[in-house]
Write an enzyme that holds these catalytic residues in place. Structure first.
Site, PDB file in Angstrom:
ATOM      1  N   HIS A 104     -21.439  19.575  -7.975  1.00  0.00           N
ATOM      2  CA  HIS A 104     -22.836  19.428  -8.418  1.00  0.00           C
ATOM      3  C   HIS A 104     -22.899  19.198  -9.932  1.00  0.00           C
ATOM      4  CE1 HIS A 104     -27.186  20.444  -8.842  1.00  0.00           C
ATOM      5  NE2 HIS A 104     -27.252  20.047  -7.594  1.00  0.00           N
TER       6      HIS A 104
ATOM      7  N   ASP B 178     -31.899  16.260  -3.373  1.00  0.00           N
ATOM      8  CA  ASP B 178     -30.493  15.875  -3.546  1.00  0.00           C
ATOM      9  C   ASP B 178     -29.582  16.597  -2.552  1.00  0.00           C
ATOM     10  OD1 ASP B 178     -31.218  18.129  -5.137  1.00  0.00           O
ATOM     11  OD2 ASP B 178     -29.358  17.972  -6.294  1.00  0.00           O
ATOM     12  N   HIS B 179     -30.164  17.532  -1.761  1.00  0.00           N
ATOM     13  CA  HIS B 179     -29.376  18.267  -0.773  1.00  0.00           C
ATOM     14  C   HIS B 179     -29.768  17.958   0.670  1.00  0.00           C
ATOM     15  CE1 HIS B 179     -27.465  20.963  -3.787  1.00  0.00           C
ATOM     16  NE2 HIS B 179     -28.456  20.441  -4.484  1.00  0.00           N
TER      17      HIS B 179
ATOM     18  N   HIS C   5     -30.876  24.341   0.537  1.00  0.00           N
ATOM     19  CA  HIS C   5     -32.261  24.413   0.063  1.00  0.00           C
ATOM     20  C   HIS C   5     -32.878  23.025   0.169  1.00  0.00           C
ATOM     21  CE1 HIS C   5     -30.110  23.109  -3.532  1.00  0.00           C
ATOM     22  NE2 HIS C   5     -31.230  22.926  -4.210  1.00  0.00           N
TER      23      HIS C   5
HETATM   24 ZN   LIG Z   1     -29.092  20.061  -6.527  1.00  0.00          ZN
HETATM   25 ZN   LIG Z   2     -31.705  22.408  -6.301  1.00  0.00          ZN
END
Ligand SMILES: [Zn+2]
Ligand SMILES: [Zn+2]
Length: 369
Positions: free
Chosen positions: A323, A69-70, A65
């Site tokens: 995570h 942070d990804h 997504h």
């Molecule tokens: Zn995240």
């Molecule tokens: Zn997220």
């Protein structure tokens, strides 16, 4: 012999990185040596350099997504791979992800005057109402990506060159998010050595006359799925192939039960699930699990108990948690290890087995058959 497959956690933090946890990224190394990357948080390219995984073997990158942070490390990783490294696999870097990934990358590259030696292409998994990029105004070394639809849009599937399939399934988070299911092609069956060895021994002399001094070399032929005919006419058939490994890698989620139907016929060997927040001994006295769970879900995330429940529902052999909130340090200090053990125990409660691990940065897990 089934080749080694492992997953290396390049980053294991949630939104805020810490001195001990980098932003999200995982590298799944296939028996071919090729690498599938899932998420590329900020500074992932630094993590690659600290790991045993080589960026030159990256076959494809999958983004779960578009939270930063990804994916904030993706433009940087592409630029570095394009400028300084020869890819050993193909000329083109293949990237897969949700709607808007292609346009975001292109805008970033165009506005920062990026130039590439290598080609790249972004494929998007789209639902009917998603914005659709028509591949207009491409970067110089950008190839048109596929707009991948499925009817109904409950999942998408891509076939990789060496027989692996990757299925993308929408999962619930605060924004559109995907979980990925990687399936290995069928692997050679197990040879029953105690049955075959005496047969080969009986034909030893006849085989020697045919120039085969060590009859055991014929096992290699069987292992490759080829029939062996012995001098007396006896036929040795290869063992039937077995289903390969299945790995479920989820992005951020508060509910990923949508993957259950894809695991019913054949449970996964590994489930990678987020466990952003937990109720631990570090919380203020009087805090309840209900409060922690409600706030975690409110932010689109999961507790260890929620991760364990899904692992149980899909009968995953191993559950790997990642995570983590920046409150949970990722080093080997006694305090950090004790806290992670609390989190692990909570996932075990609902998973129903003890094959649960809390990932740390640069930790690798070997995925066995
Ligand atoms: Zn995240
Ligand atoms: Zn997220």
């Amino acid at each position: 012999m089934v080749g080694q497959m492992d997953i290396t956690f390049l980053g294991t933090s949630s939104a805020v990185p810490s001195a001990t946890r980098n932003h999200q990224s995982m590298a799944l190394r296939l028996p071919t040596g090729n690498v599938l990357v899932f998420d590329v948080g900020e500074a992932t390219q630094h993590q690659f350099q600290k790991s045993q995984v080589r960026t030159g073997r990256i076959q494809a990158i999958f983004i779960t997504h578009l939270h930063g942070d990804h994916c904030y490390g993706l433009p940087a990783l592409i630029c570095t791979m394009s400028m300084t490294l020869q890819n050993e696999i193909s000329e083109t870097l293949e990237i897969y992800g949700p709607a808007n990934l292609r346009r975001w990358l292109r805008s970033t590259f165009q506005l920062t005057y990026a130039t590439f030696q290598r080609k790249y292409r972004v494929h998007e998994f789209l639902s009917p109402n998603d914005p659709r990029d028509e591949n207009l105004g491409l970067m110089e070394n950008e190839l048109p990506g596929d707009n991948i639809y499925s009817q109904p849009s409950s999942h998408w599937q891509v076939q990789l060159e060496d027989g692996y399939t990757v299925t993308a399934v929408p999962i619930l988070h605060s924004i559109p998010a995907l979980g990925y299911i990687v399936c290995e092609p069928p692997v050679p069956g197990k040879i029953n050595l105690s049955e075959i060895k005496p047969i080969l021994d009986r034909q030893k002399d006849a085989l020697a006359r045919q120039g085969i001094k060590n009859p055991m070399v014929l096992l290699g032929q069987l292992q490759k799925g080829q029939k062996v005919v012995l001098p007396d006419g006896t036929e040795l058939l290869p063992a039937p192939t077995r289903r390969g490994r299945k790995v479920v890698i989820l992005g951020d989620t508060k509910d990923a039960t949508s993957v259950i139907p894809f695991c019913e016929a054949y449970p996964p060997h590994v489930l990678v699930h987020e466990a952003t927040n937990a109720l631990t001994s570090a919380d203020p006295p009087g805090t309840t699990l209900e409060e922690v769970t409600a706030s975690t879900v409110d932010h689109g995330h999961s507790t260890p108990q929620m991760a364990g429940s899904l692992a149980n529902a899909i009968q995953a052999k191993h559950l790997l948690l990642t995570h983590f909130s920046s409150r949970y340090r990722g080093d080997e200090s006694p305090g950090a290890l004790a806290l992670m053990e609390e989190i692990r125990a909570q996932a075990i409660e609902t998973a129903g087995h003890e094959n649960v691990h809390c990932a740390r940065d640069l930790w690798s897990f070997n995925i066995e058959m």
